[in-house]
Design a protein around this motif. Structure first.
Motif, PDB file in Angstrom:
ATOM      1  N   GLU A  58      23.309 -52.969  95.026  1.00 59.01           N
ATOM      2  CA  GLU A  58      24.188 -52.947  93.846  1.00 59.01           C
ATOM      3  C   GLU A  58      25.414 -53.806  94.136  1.00 59.01           C
ATOM      4  O   GLU A  58      25.782 -54.006  95.293  1.00 59.01           O
ATOM      5  N   LYS A  59      26.037 -54.322  93.079  1.00 60.20           N
ATOM      6  CA  LYS A  59      27.214 -55.167  93.269  1.00 60.20           C
ATOM      7  C   LYS A  59      28.415 -54.349  93.718  1.00 60.20           C
ATOM      8  O   LYS A  59      29.119 -54.712  94.655  1.00 60.20           O
ATOM      9  N   ARG A 113      23.511 -62.290  79.912  1.00 58.45           N
ATOM     10  CA  ARG A 113      22.415 -61.845  80.777  1.00 58.45           C
ATOM     11  C   ARG A 113      21.062 -62.208  80.187  1.00 58.45           C
ATOM     12  O   ARG A 113      20.079 -62.362  80.903  1.00 58.45           O
ATOM     13  N   GLU A 114      21.020 -62.336  78.841  1.00 58.34           N
ATOM     14  CA  GLU A 114      19.767 -62.623  78.160  1.00 58.34           C
ATOM     15  C   GLU A 114      19.556 -64.116  77.930  1.00 58.34           C
ATOM     16  O   GLU A 114      18.477 -64.528  77.488  1.00 58.34           O
ATOM     17  N   ARG A 160      29.276 -58.050  82.191  1.00 61.84           N
ATOM     18  CA  ARG A 160      29.317 -56.904  81.279  1.00 61.84           C
ATOM     19  C   ARG A 160      30.694 -56.674  80.679  1.00 61.84           C
ATOM     20  O   ARG A 160      30.834 -55.903  79.729  1.00 61.84           O
ATOM     21  N   SER A 189      23.483 -61.477  74.832  1.00 61.29           N
ATOM     22  CA  SER A 189      24.465 -61.469  75.918  1.00 61.29           C
ATOM     23  C   SER A 189      24.139 -62.596  76.895  1.00 61.29           C
ATOM     24  O   SER A 189      23.042 -63.161  76.874  1.00 61.29           O
ATOM     25  N   LYS A 225      20.649 -66.758  80.437  1.00 65.35           N
ATOM     26  CA  LYS A 225      21.302 -67.276  81.643  1.00 65.35           C
ATOM     27  C   LYS A 225      21.205 -68.794  81.775  1.00 65.35           C
ATOM     28  O   LYS A 225      21.996 -69.394  82.503  1.00 65.35           O
ATOM     29  N   GLU A 232      27.184 -57.537  72.196  1.00 66.96           N
ATOM     30  CA  GLU A 232      28.199 -57.056  73.120  1.00 66.96           C
ATOM     31  C   GLU A 232      29.519 -57.782  72.929  1.00 66.96           C
ATOM     32  O   GLU A 232      29.593 -58.838  72.286  1.00 66.96           O
ATOM     33  N   ASN A 247      23.666 -64.514  88.916  1.00 69.45           N
ATOM     34  CA  ASN A 247      23.364 -63.127  89.278  1.00 69.45           C
ATOM     35  C   ASN A 247      24.377 -62.135  88.713  1.00 69.45           C
ATOM     36  O   ASN A 247      24.115 -60.932  88.692  1.00 69.45           O
ATOM     37  N   HIS A 248      25.538 -62.638  88.274  1.00 69.56           N
ATOM     38  CA  HIS A 248      26.557 -61.741  87.743  1.00 69.56           C
ATOM     39  C   HIS A 248      26.133 -61.232  86.363  1.00 69.56           C
ATOM     40  O   HIS A 248      25.528 -61.957  85.574  1.00 69.56           O
ATOM     41  N   ASN A 249      26.478 -59.973  86.069  1.00 74.73           N
ATOM     42  CA  ASN A 249      26.009 -59.389  84.801  1.00 74.73           C
ATOM     43  C   ASN A 249      26.925 -59.668  83.607  1.00 74.73           C
ATOM     44  O   ASN A 249      26.531 -59.480  82.466  1.00 74.73           O
ATOM     45  N   ASN A 306      31.415 -61.108  78.653  1.00 74.94           N
ATOM     46  CA  ASN A 306      30.431 -62.167  78.472  1.00 74.94           C
ATOM     47  C   ASN A 306      31.029 -63.570  78.585  1.00 74.94           C
ATOM     48  O   ASN A 306      31.526 -63.944  79.638  1.00 74.94           O
TER      49      ASN A 306
END
Length: 820
Positions: A731-732, A340-341, A382, A338, A343, A212, A378-380, A385
């Motif tokens: 959802e955020k 997210r993967e 997206r 990323s 953390k 990403e 908790n933030h993604n 990164n």
């Protein structure tokens, strides 16, 4: 004095006319076509007028970098002077042409001369202001790069020699100056990437980096290049998203040099990166034609270099993203995870960045508290990164007051976007001066403070029916109705002039512990505010406070004391943001209000480095509600105190007049828990409006019992139903069900207006008559109390606006779902 003032006005008028002429000229320059009129006005001040006689040079070859020029009058020629050879004319310039940007990009001595063939008048921009212009408006960069490529296409054979290959190389390496921090994450992640760098540096095979945006692909490509070829070898960056538009075929061409006895010479893209690395970002964004041409260049092996390309795709999607003819030249692949993967790396990166920033600013390294760390995890991420994490943590470091970073210092997601049309009230000069000088709302706040003190004294200490009646009428007959009615239209303007917060601020200047807000208060403020609102309203009804001077005075004193105690203990306006029951109602109403404070996020991100809107200045304190103007896209927690307008050095903050309730169908960042407040507030209107008219008809004990049972029962029931329907925090970004609950705000406020109109003096006794005179017979007249007319009008507006808002929410969310 009058003569001096007249001269000043004349000079000011001349200056305005000169600026207008500059803007008119700059608006015709293609390279500046991306700027709107307001931005051109800002840029025009940096240009100066220069005049050059025929035969003189505007700038000369091999001298220090000059500036950027727009020719207004006359003509000029650009040429290069080669030792031992005749001069080569490159191009001619006429009125409206711009030149000089080439050498500003390379940062080297002027590569050509520009000589006037007629008397010339130009607008000149210094090299320093040119660099500032690109930082201020990065959207211009693509246009300048396109211009460079177009000019290169026109250069003759001499310009394709080694010196101009270096020029092209310099233009492409310009972006490398903005590398991110050279760290990666946890020791495990660092070890993994170092092992991969070691393996890749042992070979010169072309590499494909998958992952990403913002996962560190550019940084690792640079580290690989540095490890294999050294820092001084060419590291060329090409963006696949804009390659076709900016460079066309110039980077893929193999040219036949006219008059060259040796035949063809290749000046393809590999020559530019010879003995170094060619880094192609988003190679999949190249057109099919460009991918095929690149494959041809790679097969020709016109120059030795390594190609590292990035691709936002999974390995199994490569056949779709890249043509097989090009894919076969990339024998090595590496997928970047990323955030997210991985953390576990987020706290490590954050701590390392904070340590680096603390060393740079000479202050202790702050720690991120537990709730803030949980928010980061908790933030993604997206958007970008690691780059997004760096931006969030850097901003938090700069705006944090102490040595602890809490959730109030973290601002996530995209900046607030301009939505629809609006009118900036600051364009009204008088209002602009009132706000900038602090007259509004500060002067109004002092007035309301004085009135509150006198009213409290009258209610508690001055005997006599007249003083008590005056105080009760002022509070319950004028103050409360005025707040609720005004909130329907202009939101939290009252909060900016609130005498309670003024009292709190005065005490804070004398004594202030300034402790951080407890996490439980920040997390569950919607529950606390909802409960306090329901409790205060119930107490008002049960004590008949509107007709009891003692209870009325104690109510004012208690509310003010609670705000002062909270203000002394905690930072900023914690009472207003997290506890005030009246603030909960007005904050809810402000979401559908017509007045908003919003910032130009482009200015904030590209120009602001000091965050005065949040931190404040020596003269004016920062946002009392801990808001950052660039991320402000909801009125709920904005007091309309206008401190951000006063503090912003870039005039990025605006006070807009907008369409009512428009914010609801554009909701993104909002405290979703306040859906509970809306549902409960709507529910308690039923017992309030039903039992109000029969108060005094039923026996007092009976009325109080059944009112309390129905009031609290309705509050709990509607709260549970609302929570089940809205399902907040799933959802955020605010989903459709949250927006639909918020769409009922106009109806809720209309209900409270209808209730408060009972206590507005004269609404029962004043009548409105409607009648007509028939041709024969007596006149027919129909009278209704102003109270009924007002209630009917409020109900009509509330239902109409809520219905319209629901329709807009359904239309917009339906459209976005179809798009997905």
């Amino acid at each position: 004095m009058e003569v001096s003032a007249l001269k000043d006005k004349r000079e000011e008028g001349k200056s305005d006319r000169r600026t207008d002429r500059k803007v008119k000229i700059l608006a015709k320059v293609e390279l500046l076509s991306g700027l709107n009129r307001q931005e051109l006005y800002e840029l025009a001040g940096d240009f100066r007028w220069d005049e050059h006689m025929k035969g003189t040079y505007i700038f000369q070859q091999d001298l220090e970098a000059h500036g950027f020029y727009v020719l207004v009058e006359g003509r000029a020629d650009a040429f290069i002077n080669r030792e031992g050879r005749e001069m080569i004319r490159l191009s001619s310039f006429g009125p409206g042409d711009a030149f000089g940007e080439v050498d500003l990009f390379t940062g080297k001595l002027a590569s050509a001369s520009v000589q006037c063939t007629e008397d010339c008048r130009v607008l000149a921009l210094s090299a320093e202001r040119f660099a500032y212009m690109l930082v201020r408006w990065p959207k211009l960069y693509a246009g300048f790069v396109t211009s460079l490529s177009q000019r290169l296409n026109l250069l003759n054979r001499e310009l394709w020699e080694e010196g101009y290959r270096n020029f092209l190389r310099s233009g492409l390496q310009f972006q490398l100056k903005y590398r991110s921090y050279e760290y990666w994450g946890s020791p495990y992640s660092l070890r993994e990437i170092e092992e991969k760098l070691g393996k890749l540096s042992e070979t010169e095979e072309n590499v494909l980096f998958l992952g990403e945006r913002g996962t560190g692909k550019t940084l690792v490509a640079w580290l690989l290049h540095k490890k294999q070829y050294g820092e001084n070898a060419p590291f060329i960056i090409v963006d696949g998203r804009h390659m076709d538009q900016q460079w066309g075929d110039i980077l893929f061409e193999t040219r036949q040099i006219p008059g060259n006895p040796e035949g063809a010479k290749s000046y393809c893209i590999l020559k530019v990166a010879e003995s170094g690395t060619l880094f192609i970002k988003d190679i999949n964004m190249l057109s099919s034609r460009a991918q095929l041409k690149l494959a041809e260049v790679l097969s020709s092996r016109c120059a030795p270099c390594r190609i590292v390309a990035t691709l936002q795709a999974e390995p199994e999607d490569l056949s779709v993203k890249l043509l097989p003819e090009l894919k076969k030249f990339f024998t090595e692949e590496y997928r970047f995870l990323s955030l997210r993967e991985r953390k576990r790396d987020i706290p490590v990166i954050s701590a390392r960045l904070l340590k680096k920033l603390a060393d740079q600013h000479g202050r202790p390294s702050p720690m991120i508290d537990r709730e803030a760390t949980k928010m980061l995890l908790n933030h993604n991420f997206r958007q970008t990164n690691i780059a997004e994490l760096i931006q969030i943590v850097e901003r938090a470091f700069l705006i944090a007051d102490g040595d602890v970073i809490g959730v109030e210092h973290l601002f996530f997601g995209p900046t607030g976007e301009r939505i629809g049309r609006s009118f900036n009230l600051l364009m009204w000069k008088r209002f602009h001066s009132w706000v900038k000088e602090g007259l509004f709302p500060r002067r109004l706040q002092k007035t309301t403070f004085a009135i509150m003190i006198l009213t409290t004294i009258a209610l508690l200490f001055i005997p006599g029916e007249k003083s008590g009646d005056f105080g009760l009428t002022l509070v319950w007959g004028l103050w409360w109705p005025a707040i609720v009615i005004s909130a329907f239209w202009i939101g939290r303007v009252w909060c900016g002039a609130c005498p309670v917060s003024f009292t709190m601020e005065m005490i804070q200047k004398v004594y202030h512990l300034n402790r951080p807000v407890p996490n439980v208060l920040k997390k569950y403020d919607y529950l606390i505010t909802t409960f306090l609102f329901v409790l205060v309203f119930w107490i008002e009804e049960m004590t008949d406070m509107r007709h009891n001077r003692l209870y009325g005075g104690l109510w004012l004193f208690t509310i003010t004391s609670a705000a002062v105690v909270t203000g002394v203990i905690f930072t900023r306006h914690t009472w207003c943001r997290h506890l005030c029951p009246l603030g909960g109602l007005i904050g809810m109403a402000s979401i559908s209000g017509m007045v908003e404070v919003r910032a130009d996020s482009e200015i904030c991100l590209n120009k602001c480095t000091t965050h005065e809107c949040y931190r404040g200045t020596e003269e004016v304190e920062g946002c009392p509600m801990s808001q950052h103007s660039a991320f402000l896209d909801s009125n709920q927690a904005c007091k309309l105190c206008f401190r951000c307008v006063r503090n912003c050095p870039n005039d990025a903050v605006k006070v807009n007049l907008r369409v009512p309730a428009r914010e609801v169908w554009h909701l993104v960042r909002v405290n979703q828990g306040f859906a509970l407040f809306i549902g409960v507030a709507l529910g308690i209107l039923v017992p309030i409006l039903y039992f109000g008219p029969i108060h005094g008809v039923w026996p007092e004990d009976r009325w109080r019992f059944w009112f309390s049972v129905s009031y609290w029962g309705t509050a709990v029931l509607t709260g549970l139903i609302t929570w089940i329907i809205a399902r907040p925090f799933r959802e955020k970004a605010a989903p459709r069900r949250i927006k639909l609950v918020f769409a009922f705000i106009p109806v809720v406020i209309a209900g409270f207006i209808a209730y408060q109109l009972h206590f507005l003096p004269g609404t029962r006794s004043l009548l409105i008559g409607l009648g007509y005179v028939p041709r024969m017979g007596a006149d027919s007249v129909f009278y209704v109390p102003v109270l009924w007319a007002g209630q009917a009008g409020a109900a009509f507006m509330g239902i109409l606006l809520t219905g319209f808002t629901i329709v807009m929410v359904l239309l917009r969310t339906g459209r976005s779902r179809r798009g997905q």
